[in-house]
Scaffold this motif. Structure first.
Motif, PDB file in Angstrom:
ATOM      1  N   CYS A 170       0.804  -1.227   0.000  1.00 27.69           N
ATOM      2  CA  CYS A 170       0.000   0.000   0.000  1.00 27.69           C
ATOM      3  C   CYS A 170       0.839   1.281   0.000  1.00 27.69           C
ATOM      4  CB  CYS A 170      -0.941   0.012   1.201  1.00 27.69           C
ATOM      5  SG  CYS A 170      -2.254  -1.221   1.065  1.00 27.69           S
ATOM      6  N   GLY A 172       2.612   4.374  -0.962  1.00 28.25           N
ATOM      7  CA  GLY A 172       2.596   5.218  -2.153  1.00 28.25           C
ATOM      8  C   GLY A 172       1.309   5.150  -2.959  1.00 28.25           C
ATOM      9  N   ALA A 173       0.404   4.260  -2.605  1.00 26.52           N
ATOM     10  CA  ALA A 173      -0.823   4.092  -3.394  1.00 26.52           C
ATOM     11  C   ALA A 173      -1.683   5.353  -3.393  1.00 26.52           C
ATOM     12  CB  ALA A 173      -1.625   2.906  -2.870  1.00 26.52           C
ATOM     13  N   GLU A 174      -1.630   6.111  -2.305  1.00 25.22           N
ATOM     14  CA  GLU A 174      -2.486   7.296  -2.214  1.00 25.22           C
ATOM     15  C   GLU A 174      -2.049   8.412  -3.146  1.00 25.22           C
ATOM     16  OE1 GLU A 174       0.869   8.348   0.508  1.00 25.22           O
ATOM     17  OE2 GLU A 174      -0.219   6.516   0.053  1.00 25.22           O
ATOM     18  N   SER A 175      -0.824   8.348  -3.641  1.00 27.06           N
ATOM     19  CA  SER A 175      -0.329   9.443  -4.481  1.00 27.06           C
ATOM     20  C   SER A 175       0.008   9.011  -5.910  1.00 27.06           C
ATOM     21  CB  SER A 175       0.910  10.070  -3.817  1.00 27.06           C
ATOM     22  OG  SER A 175       1.923   9.081  -3.695  1.00 27.06           O
ATOM     23  N   ASP A 176      -0.310   7.782  -6.283  1.00 27.93           N
ATOM     24  CA  ASP A 176       0.004   7.303  -7.630  1.00 27.93           C
ATOM     25  C   ASP A 176      -1.241   6.682  -8.262  1.00 27.93           C
ATOM     26  OD1 ASP A 176       0.965   6.202  -9.960  1.00 27.93           O
ATOM     27  OD2 ASP A 176       2.621   5.123  -9.020  1.00 27.93           O
ATOM     28  N   PRO A 177      -1.934   7.441  -9.110  1.00 26.54           N
ATOM     29  CA  PRO A 177      -3.176   6.933  -9.692  1.00 26.54           C
ATOM     30  C   PRO A 177      -2.969   5.735 -10.623  1.00 26.54           C
ATOM     31  CG  PRO A 177      -2.604   9.071 -10.644  1.00 26.54           C
ATOM     32  CD  PRO A 177      -1.629   8.802  -9.534  1.00 26.54           C
ATOM     33  N   ARG A 178      -1.746   5.479 -11.043  1.00 27.53           N
ATOM     34  CA  ARG A 178      -1.483   4.331 -11.930  1.00 27.53           C
ATOM     35  C   ARG A 178      -1.285   3.037 -11.153  1.00 27.53           C
ATOM     36  NH1 ARG A 178       3.645   5.709 -14.947  1.00 27.53           N
ATOM     37  NH2 ARG A 178       4.152   6.318 -12.834  1.00 27.53           N
ATOM     38  N   TYR A 179      -1.176   3.145  -9.835  1.00 28.90           N
ATOM     39  CA  TYR A 179      -0.885   1.974  -9.005  1.00 28.90           C
ATOM     40  C   TYR A 179      -2.138   1.547  -8.255  1.00 28.90           C
ATOM     41  CZ  TYR A 179       1.150  -0.934  -5.348  1.00 28.90           C
ATOM     42  OH  TYR A 179       1.425  -1.970  -4.494  1.00 28.90           O
ATOM     43  N   ASP A 180      -2.530   0.293  -8.407  1.00 26.78           N
ATOM     44  CA  ASP A 180      -3.714  -0.232  -7.734  1.00 26.78           C
ATOM     45  C   ASP A 180      -3.286  -1.227  -6.654  1.00 26.78           C
ATOM     46  OD1 ASP A 180      -6.132  -1.251  -6.928  1.00 26.78           O
ATOM     47  OD2 ASP A 180      -6.757  -1.945  -8.917  1.00 26.78           O
TER      48      ASP A 180
END
Length: 196
Positions: A170, A172-180
């Motif tokens: 999880c 960095g997920a909050e700041s990277d729209p390409r990462y799910d």
């Protein structure tokens, strides 16, 4: 006690219940806004989502740090309470584990943003992190134990290992729209299943 004393106690209890409900609505709204816009989102956005005035938010949470800490604790409690409830209602322990991991993952995506907002108070954050582990490790262990006992998952993964793995996925997920992060956490949890 006379009737007027009982009705005064009842009114006070009702007010406390309303205040708790209002605070829960505010915390749910703040968590949703934090997920969508980050922890620096304007208080007016939180107030609008909760259907209250900005002054109501400040009356409950005088500073942003107060609000961030309250959201963090509220989300930990929501996650902790969900585990036993899911075990009682899910069709199987693995299904309960999967659903709980989904809730936990949603919390972690928010938590990383909350952690960044609290970095200036390292001692306070360490206290919150200890609270997080104390409340959620036993819940995760209960879910894993039930799924292991039912023969649905492999027995060699501990609650700490699973929570740490999910947490790492999880970051960095909050700041990277390409990462799910949810997709990868789903792969991780699917890997716990015993082969048929």
């Amino acid at each position: 006690m006379n009737d007027s004393g009982r009705s005064a106690d009842s009114a006070a209890g009702s007010k406390r219940k309303d205040a708790r409900r209002n605070q829960r609505v505010l915390l749910d709204a703040a968590a949703a806004v934090f997920v969508a816009s980050g922890v620096e989102a304007p208080v007016r956005d939180i107030a609008a989502r909760a259907g209250v005035g900005v002054g109501t938010v400040y009356r409950h949470f005088p500073t942003r740090a107060d609000l961030v800490i309250a959201v963090y604790r509220h989300q930990v409690e929501t996650c902790a309470e969900a585990g036993p409830a899911l075990l009682a209602t899910a069709p199987a322990p693995y299904a309960a584990l999967e659903e709980w991991v989904g809730l936990f993952t949603g919390f972690l995506v928010t938590k990383h943003g909350l952690a960044a907002a609290l970095r200036s108070d390292n001692a306070g954050f360490e206290t919150l992190h200890a609270y997080f582990l104390d409340r959620l490790l036993p819940v995760c262990a209960q879910l894993l134990d039930a799924a292991t006992a039912s023969g649905e998952i492999r027995p060699d993964v501990t609650a700490y290992q699973l929570m740490r793995g999910i947490g790492n996925l999880c970051v960095g997920a909050e700041s990277d729209p390409r990462y799910d992060a949810r997709l990868l956490v789903g792969v991780l949890v699917a890997g716990l299943r015993r082969p048929d």
